[in-house]
Scaffold this active site. Sequence first.
Site, mmCIF file in Angstrom:
data_model
loop_
_atom_site.group_PDB
_atom_site.id
_atom_site.type_symbol
_atom_site.label_atom_id
_atom_site.label_comp_id
_atom_site.label_asym_id
_atom_site.label_seq_id
_atom_site.Cartn_x
_atom_site.Cartn_y
_atom_site.Cartn_z
ATOM 1 N N GLY A 1 20.058 64.648 43.997
ATOM 2 C CA GLY A 1 21.204 64.550 44.894
ATOM 3 C C GLY A 1 22.184 63.485 44.447
ATOM 4 O O GLY A 1 21.948 62.746 43.480
ATOM 5 N N PHE A 2 23.287 63.387 45.161
ATOM 6 C CA PHE A 2 24.349 62.436 44.838
ATOM 7 C C PHE A 2 23.797 61.005 44.787
ATOM 8 O O PHE A 2 23.833 60.334 43.751
ATOM 9 C CB PHE A 2 25.456 62.585 45.882
ATOM 10 C CG PHE A 2 26.513 61.519 45.873
ATOM 11 C CD1 PHE A 2 26.954 60.952 44.696
ATOM 12 C CD2 PHE A 2 27.086 61.104 47.071
ATOM 13 C CE1 PHE A 2 27.951 59.973 44.694
ATOM 14 C CE2 PHE A 2 28.078 60.136 47.083
ATOM 15 C CZ PHE A 2 28.496 59.570 45.902
ATOM 16 N N TYR B 1 22.549 67.401 63.236
ATOM 17 C CA TYR B 1 22.227 66.612 62.048
ATOM 18 C C TYR B 1 21.857 65.186 62.444
ATOM 19 O O TYR B 1 20.811 64.657 62.043
ATOM 20 C CB TYR B 1 23.418 66.595 61.082
ATOM 21 C CG TYR B 1 23.367 65.490 60.054
ATOM 22 C CD1 TYR B 1 22.419 65.502 59.042
ATOM 23 C CD2 TYR B 1 24.262 64.414 60.120
ATOM 24 C CE1 TYR B 1 22.359 64.472 58.099
ATOM 25 C CE2 TYR B 1 24.212 63.392 59.183
ATOM 26 C CZ TYR B 1 23.258 63.425 58.185
ATOM 27 O OH TYR B 1 23.196 62.414 57.275
#
Length: 336
Positions: A11-12, A153
Site C-alpha cells: 500500500g501507499f 469506514y
Amino acid sequence: MPTALVTGAAGFIGSFVCRTLLEDGLRVIGLDCLSDYYDVALKERREDTLLAYEDYRSVHDKVETPGLLRALFEEEKPDVVIHLAAQAGVRYSIENPRSYLESNIIGTFELLEAARAYPPKHMLLASTSSAYGANTDMPYCETDKADHQMSFYAATKKSTENMAHSYAHLFGLPITMFRFFTVYGPWGRPDMALFKFTKAILDDKPIDVYNFGDMKRDFTYVEDLVHAIRLLIDAVPVRPEDGVVVEGDSLSPVAPFRVVNIGNSDAVQLVAFIEAIEAATGKKATRNLMPMQAGDVPATWANADLLHKLTGYAPKTDVKDGVAKFVGWYRQYYDV
C-alpha cells in the site's frame, strides 16, 4: 536481526514503512493481497522496490483469511507488527460496507488472535482521524471522546481500537494505535484528492470540490508520517501499576495501550491545497463546486503534542513542498 511484520505492505503508506525498516536493518515480512480497489499495477510497482532488498519476504493473501496470520506468527515470531492493511476510503464504505467489515474488523481480529498466541514486543495498528467523527472542538486530542463516527469506514476503525484495547488488557499485549490525518505524497492512492486533482488538472478536466471548497484538512506528508511510526516503535506503552495516567497522555489505566495522533498540526483550507497543486503543475484548475458528501466532515486538525512528547518529533513538511514532490513523482511515473 529483528523481524517486523507489516500488513498492507504494498500500500501507499505500507511500502514506505517497509523500506524504512529495511534500511534500518530489520528483516521485513510484507503481507498484502494486492486487491483491485485501485490500480494493481501501482501496488506491484511499489512492491518491486521492496523485493530488491535481500531481507524482504512478500506474502500475498488477505489478513482476514482464517488462520493465515496465526501460521505466519508461528513461523516468523515477529518482534514488531505494524498493521496497515485495511479497506480504505470514506465514500466507498457507503457503496460496499461488507468489505470494511471483512478487512478491517475480521482482519484485525485475526491479527489479535495471532498475537495472543505468539506475542510480539510491540504492535502498532493504524486508525484514522475520522474516528473523531462529529467532534467540533479542534485541534483533535487523543483524550477527546470519539463516540460519533460519521461513516462506516470510521466506525470500523474505531471498533478496531476497542478490540485492540481489550486484547491489550486481557493478554498484556503492548499496542499503540495511531490516528492518521490526510496523508499525501509520492506513490499515493489514485482515489485520494491530490492524485485525482493532479490528474484532472494536467488533463485539462474539471475537479469536484466538495462543500463548495469550505473544508480544512491536516495534510501530513508521507515521509513525516513514516518517520513518526518508526520512532513510535520504541515508545512501547506500559500499563501503569497504580492506574494513574499523566495528564495529556492517552495511555490506558488498565492496559499497555495508547492512541497517538500523527498529523502536521496545521489545518489547511482545501482552496489553498488546490492552489498548491496549480503552482506545482503550472496550470489553473476548473472547479466544479459541490455540496458535502455523505459521511465526510468539514475539518480535521491534529494536536500532535503527545507524539512530540513520546518521540521528540513533530511532522513539519509544508504542504506546498509536499505537493510539489507528489506532482514531480506523478509526471515521472506517468511520463507527463
